[in-house]
Design a protein around this motif. Structure first.
Motif, short mmCIF file in Angstrom:
data_model
loop_
_atom_site.label_atom_id
_atom_site.label_comp_id
_atom_site.label_asym_id
_atom_site.label_seq_id
_atom_site.Cartn_x
_atom_site.Cartn_y
_atom_site.Cartn_z
N GLU A 263 0.75 -1.31 -0.13
CA GLU A 263 -0.07 0.02 -0.12
C GLU A 263 0.95 1.30 0.13
N MET A 264 1.83 1.31 0.88
CA MET A 264 2.95 2.17 0.73
C MET A 264 3.52 2.51 -0.36
N LEU A 265 3.94 1.59 -1.15
CA LEU A 265 4.48 1.75 -2.34
C LEU A 265 3.77 2.13 -3.70
N GLU A 266 2.63 1.72 -3.36
CA GLU A 266 1.49 2.43 -4.51
C GLU A 266 1.10 3.92 -4.19
N ASN A 267 1.66 4.38 -3.25
CA ASN A 267 1.43 5.86 -2.75
C ASN A 267 2.59 6.60 -3.38
N ILE A 268 3.68 6.07 -3.73
CA ILE A 268 4.69 6.91 -4.02
C ILE A 268 4.72 7.39 -5.65
N LYS A 269 4.37 8.74 -5.68
CA LYS A 269 4.13 8.97 -7.11
C LYS A 269 4.91 10.55 -7.23
N GLU A 270 4.93 10.90 -8.40
CA GLU A 270 5.48 12.31 -8.78
C GLU A 270 5.10 13.35 -7.68
N ASN A 271 3.80 13.29 -7.68
CA ASN A 271 3.26 14.44 -7.04
C ASN A 271 3.05 14.23 -5.31
N PHE A 272 3.69 13.45 -4.79
CA PHE A 272 3.68 13.06 -3.42
C PHE A 272 3.81 14.29 -2.63
N CYS A 273 4.65 15.08 -2.81
CA CYS A 273 5.19 16.11 -1.81
C CYS A 273 4.37 17.14 -2.19
N SER A 274 3.45 17.27 -3.06
CA SER A 274 2.32 18.24 -3.36
C SER A 274 1.06 17.83 -2.58
N ARG A 275 1.34 16.83 -2.16
CA ARG A 275 -0.19 16.31 -1.38
C ARG A 275 0.31 16.16 0.12
N TYR A 276 1.45 15.55 0.69
CA TYR A 276 1.70 15.33 1.67
C TYR A 276 2.91 15.86 2.05
N VAL A 277 3.40 15.91 3.38
CA VAL A 277 4.71 16.41 4.02
C VAL A 277 5.62 15.66 4.47
N LEU A 278 5.15 14.14 4.76
CA LEU A 278 6.18 13.06 5.11
C LEU A 278 5.70 11.69 4.78
N ASN A 279 6.69 10.77 4.63
CA ASN A 279 6.18 9.44 4.57
C ASN A 279 6.99 8.46 5.61
N HIS A 280 6.08 7.77 6.31
CA HIS A 280 6.60 6.88 7.19
C HIS A 280 6.96 5.31 6.52
N LYS A 281 7.67 4.71 7.08
CA LYS A 281 8.19 3.15 6.98
C LYS A 281 8.65 3.24 5.42
N SER A 282 9.55 4.28 5.25
CA SER A 282 10.43 4.55 4.09
C SER A 282 11.58 3.61 3.70
N PRO A 283 11.76 2.39 3.17
CA PRO A 283 13.06 1.96 2.73
C PRO A 283 13.98 3.09 2.33
N VAL A 284 15.30 2.60 2.06
CA VAL A 284 16.31 3.54 1.23
C VAL A 284 15.79 3.72 0.09
N GLU A 285 15.50 2.98 -0.72
CA GLU A 285 14.99 2.90 -2.14
C GLU A 285 14.02 3.99 -2.24
N VAL A 286 13.05 3.80 -1.42
CA VAL A 286 11.91 4.77 -1.35
C VAL A 286 12.26 6.27 -1.03
N MET A 287 13.07 6.35 -0.04
CA MET A 287 13.63 7.80 0.14
C MET A 287 14.44 8.27 -1.26
N LYS A 288 15.23 7.52 -1.57
CA LYS A 288 15.81 8.02 -2.86
C LYS A 288 14.96 8.42 -3.98
N GLN A 289 13.58 7.68 -4.28
CA GLN A 289 12.90 7.88 -5.21
C GLN A 289 12.02 9.04 -5.10
N LEU A 290 11.48 9.39 -3.76
CA LEU A 290 10.99 10.41 -3.21
C LEU A 290 11.99 11.74 -3.54
#
Length: 691
Positions: A263-290
Motif C-alpha cells: 500500500e505504501m509503495l502504491e502511494n509513491i508518485k511524482e506529486n507525493f510532496c504536493s499532497r503530503y509532507v512526510l512518508n513513514h516506513k520508507s525503505p532507503v530506495e523509497v527515500m531516494k525515489q521521493l
C-alpha cells in the motif's frame, strides 16, 4: 647481555607508548578545539539569523547506518541546499542509544550523532526514557530552540513542504504530528504518533524540568511515567496541561504500520510532496525515489534536459485537498467594540508612519478609516496624532492593533500570520462589521479616492461598455483611457494577450441600469503595471482620460479584467468576495482575488467598472527585479486561470471554500488558503448574522 637487551626493549616500548600517548592526546585536543570552534562559529552565525530555530532528532539503532546515510543523502541534503530559504534555522542530530566503535567513527566523519546513554537498549524498551533524554538535551544544549522534534530513521521529510507546514502552526505549546484518537485534548489514547512529533518551546521546558520515573511510586500528575513507547509516554506527560496546542495533521502525513508495504509503495508518485509532507516506513530506495521527485530542480526530470523550450503551466488538477482543513479551536465570533458604525469605510494596512494618502482620507469627514496595524507598524500613540485633530475624528478613525484583531476576530487572526499583507482581510471584516455600504480598498501610496456621487447605487449612471457582438472573455481597459504606448496593459493581464487586438474593447455608450460590485480607479504617475512593463517600456506615465472626457468603462457580464487592492471601491453586494488569498505573493494575491470575485459576480449579474484616475500613486520604494520574481505566477498562470473560471469545469463551484479547494487542486494557491477561506466565511457569516 639479556638484562641489557631487556632494558633496551623496555626503553623502546616506553618511548613508543609515550609517542603514541602524545599523538592520541594531540588528536583529542585538536578534535575538541575544532568542535569548540565549530560550536562558537555556529553561535556567532545564529546571532545574525532571526529565523526561529528548529532542532530535529532522528532516533536510530546503531546498526542502521544504511538508513542514516539514506536520510543524509536525501532530505537532509535538501535542508543544507535550501538552508537560507527555509522558514526555520534547522539543526539535526541522529540519536543512538549508546556509543559503539562503528558509531564513534561515523560521528567523527559526520559530527551529527548524539549518544543518549540510556539505561535500556532496543526496540519497544523504555522509549519514554529516550524521548525524555532528547527533550532535556534540546532544553539544555539549544536554549534558543523555538521547536524540537523527534522522528524515526525510516521517515522521509518533504523539504521544504514539511517546514512550511510547521511554520503555519508554530507556537510555544505546539504538539504536532499524525494523531491517534480524535479531538484536541491530549492523553495516552489521544496523542501524536512517535514516528514524527514536534513540540513547542514551552512544552519542551516543562517536560525537561519534571522527573522521569519508572515503577509503582510514580505520580502521574507530577512525574514522567514511561509506558515503554514514546508516543503514549508523551501523551501521558502532556495530559496534565490544558493549553496544549494539539495540531493533528493526518491528511498531510502518511503513516503506515507493519505489513502495509505494498500500500505504501502504491502511494509513491511524482506529486507525493504536493499532497503530503512526510512518508513513514520508507525503505532507503523509497527515500531516494521521493528525493528524485522532490529535490530542487526535479521538474527537469519530466522532460529532456537538452530541450530548447520550457514547460507550460497547465492548470490541470494535480492534487487533492483534504476534507478536514480548519484545525483551529478558535471561535469565529466577531466581537463589537465601541466604534460607531459608518456607511463609508476606507481600509489600509501599513508599516509606515501616516503617508500623504492616509492623511488625505483621514481629513474627509464623510469617510471612516481603519488602519490595520502589524507588529512593525508605529504604535497607536505615535501614529494617530498625525491624522487625528479633533475628538470627533476618533469616532471615525480606528487604529486596529494586532491585539485588538486577535480579540475581535480570533479565528481569522489565527490563520493569518503577522508581518503579512493578508492582515488587511481583518480590516475588511471590521468595516463590514461596522455596517459599511462601501469600502475604499487602498494602498498607503495611492493619494485620492473615488467620488461617491459618481456612482450612486439608486441612479443609473452614464457609462461605456463593449459594443454588442464583440467576442472575448478578456478585456484590456487601459487603451480606452488614453495612453501613448502602442501596447499598454495592467498588472495581471495575461502576457500572451498583450498584442491581441481583440481584447481592446470597441466602445459603445450606455445608460442602462447595472448593479455595481467594484469600481477600479486607474492611477496617474505610477499606474498599476507589472515589472516586465516597467523594465521594457516608458514608466511612469499618465492617462489622458479625465472624468469629463471619458465615461467609466463597465465590463460585460461573463468577461474578465484584472482589478487590484491599490485603489478600488467595493460596494456591499461584492463584500463576500473581498478576501485576499494569503498563500501567494502580495503582487499576485489581489489579482487572484479579482478574478475569483468576477466569477461569482457573473452568477449574480454584478458588474465591475473602471474609471479614469481618481488617484495619483506616489510609489513606495520597489526593486523591479524583486517585483518580477514576485509576479511569476501572474506571467505563468493568469490565462489558464481565466479560462478555467469561464469553463464548464468551474460551473459547479458554489462558494468561496469550494473555489479555493479547486484552485489548490490546480496549483494556483496552497492548502492553508483553504483554511483561510473557511475562517473568512465563518467569521463573515457570524458578523452579518449579528448585524
Amino acid at each position: 647481555m639479556k638484562i641489557t637487551f631487556r632494558k633496551k626493549t623496555l626503553v623502546r616500548f616506553s618511548l613508543c607508548f609515550l609517542v603514541f600517548s602524545i599523538v592520541i592526546i594531540g588528536l583529542l585536543m585538536w578534535y575538541t578545539t575544532k568542535k569548540h570552534r565549530k560550536e562558537e562559529t555556529h553561535k556567532k552565525l545564529s546571532q545574525f539569523d532571526s529565523r526561529p530555530h528548529l532542532v530535529l532528532g532522528v532516533l536510530t539503532p546503531h546498526t542502521n547506518i544504511n538508513f542514516r546515510d539514506g536520510q543524509r543523502t536525501t532530505w537532509i541534503s535538501t535542508i543544507r541546499l535550501l538552508h537560507d530559504e527555509l522558514p526555520f534555522r534547522i539543526t539535526y542530530k541522529f540519536l543512538v542509544d549508546k556509543p559503539t566503535n562503528d558509531t564513534i567513527l561515523e560521528n567523527k566523519k559526520y559530527d551529527d550523532i548524539v549518544f543518549l546513554n540510556v539505561t535500556s537498549v532496543g526496540r519497544g524498551v523504555r522509549f519514554g526514557e529516550k524521548l525524555y533524554v532528547w527533550i532535556k538535551y534540546i532544553h539544555e544544549k539549544y536554549p534558543d530552540a523555538s521547536l524540537g522534534a523527534k522522528l524515526d530513521d525510516d521517515v522521509f521529510l518533504c523539504v521544504p513542504q514539511v517546514f512550511q507546514r510547521i511554520d503555519q502552526f508554530k507556537s510555544p505549546t505546539l504538539y504536532y504530528g499524525w494523531s491517534h484518537g480524535t479531538g484536541c485534548s491530549v492523553d495516552i489514547d489521544k496523542r501524536v504518533d512517535e514516528m514524527f512529533v514536534v513540540l513547542g518551546k514551552d512544552l519542551i521546558g516543562r517536560i525537561a524540568k519534571r522527573r522521569y520515573c519508572v515503577g509503582e511510586k510514580c505520580k502521574p500528575s507530577v512525574d514522567l511515567i514511561d509506558t515503554d513507547y514514546g508516543g503514549t509516554s508523551i501523551g501521558s506527560w502532556l495530559s496534565i496541561y490544558n493549553d496544549v496546542d494539539h495540531q493533528p495533521d493526518n491528511y498531510r502525513i502518511v503513516q503506515f504500520g507493519r505489513n502495509h508495504e505494498q500500500e505504501m509503495l502504491e502511494n509513491i508518485k511524482e506529486n507525493f510532496c504536493s499532497r503530503y509532507v512526510l512518508n513513514h516506513k520508507s525503505p532507503v530506495e523509497v527515500m531516494k525515489q521521493l528525493h528524485e521527485y522532490n529535490k530542487p530542480g526535479a521538474t527537469l526530470q519530466t522532460g529532456y534536459v537538452g530541450a530548447v523550450t520550457g514547460k507550460l503551466f497547465s492548470g490541470d488538477v494535480v492534487r487533492t485537498p483534504f476534507q478536514r482543513i480548519l484545525t483551529s479551536n478558535k471561535t469565529p465570533v466577531g466581537i463589537s467594540d465601541n466604534m460607531p458604525t459608518c456607511n463609508n469605510w476606507a481600509v489600509v494596512t501599513t508599516i509606515f508612519s501616516p503617508s500623504k494618502a492616509v492623511q488625505y482620507i483621514a481629513s474627509l469627514s464623510n469617510w471612516c478609516l481603519v488602519i490595520v496595524a502589524d507588529t512593525t507598524t508605529p504604535s497607536e500613540e505615535t501614529y494617530l496624532p498625525d491624522i487625528v485633530t479633533t475628538t470627533a475624528d476618533l469616532k471615525r478613525i480606528k487604529y486596529l492593533s494586532v491585539k485588538e484583531q486577535i480579540a475581535l476576530y480570533p479565528l481569522l487572526s489565527d490563520v493569518i500570520s503577522t508581518k503579512h499583507f493578508g492582515r488587511k482581510n481583518i480590516g475588511y471584516i471590521y468595516a463590514i462589521h461596522h455596517k459599511a455600504n462601501v469600502i475604499w480598498d487602498f494602498d498607503d501610496d495611492n493619494y485620492g479616492t473615488v467620488d461617491l456621487n459618481d456612482f450612486k447605487s439608486d441612479i443609473p449612471f452614464p457609462h461605456a461598455t463593449v459594443c454588442s457582438g464583440a467576442q472575448s472573455i478578456l478585456w484590456n481597459p487601459y487603451p480606452y483611457f488614453g495612453v501613448t504606448e502602442t501596447h499598454t496593459w495592467p498588472r495581471g493581464f495575461p502576457l500572451q494577450d498583450i498584442k491581441n487586438i481583440t481584447t481592446v474593447p470597441v466602445i459603445c455608450k450606455s445608460s442602462d441600469s447595472v448593479t455595481l460590485g467594484v469600481v477600479q480607479s486607474l492611477a496617474n504617475e505610477q499606474p498599476d503595471i507589472d515589472a516586465i512593463y516597467r523594465m521594457t517600456r516608458d514608466a511612469p506615465f499618465n492617462f489622458s482620460a479625465t472624468r469629463k472626457s471619458h465615461r467609466p468603462f463597465v465590463l460585460p457580464r461573463n468577461t474578465f479584467a484584472p482589478i487590484n487592492a491599490q485603489a478600488t471601491l467595493w460596494l456591499a453586494p461584492a463584500f463576500p468576495y473581498m478576501a485576499l488569498p494569503i498563500s501567494v505573493n502580495g503582487r499576485v494575491s489581489d489579482i487572484w482575488r479579482g478574478y475569483i470575485a468576477q466569477y461569482f459576480f457573473h452568477k449574480k449579474d454584478i458588474r465591475v467598472a473602471f474609471s479614469s484616475p481618481y488617484v495619483i500613486q506616489e510609489r513606495n520604494a520597489h526593486n523591479i527585479l524583486r517585483d518580477f520574481n514576485a509576479e511569476l505566477d501572474l506571467y505563468q498562470k493568469c490565462e489558464q486561470l481565466i479560462y478555467f473560471l469561464s469553463s464548464k469545469d468551474s460551473t459547479t463551484i458554489s462558494d468561496l471554500v469550494d473555489m479555493y479547494k479547486e484552485l489548490y487542486a490546480r496549483q494556483y494557491i496552497e492548502q492553508f488558503d483553504i483554511q483561510f477561506a473557511e475562517a473568512w466565511t465563518q467569521t463573515l457569516a457570524n458578523i452579518t448574522t449579528s448585524l
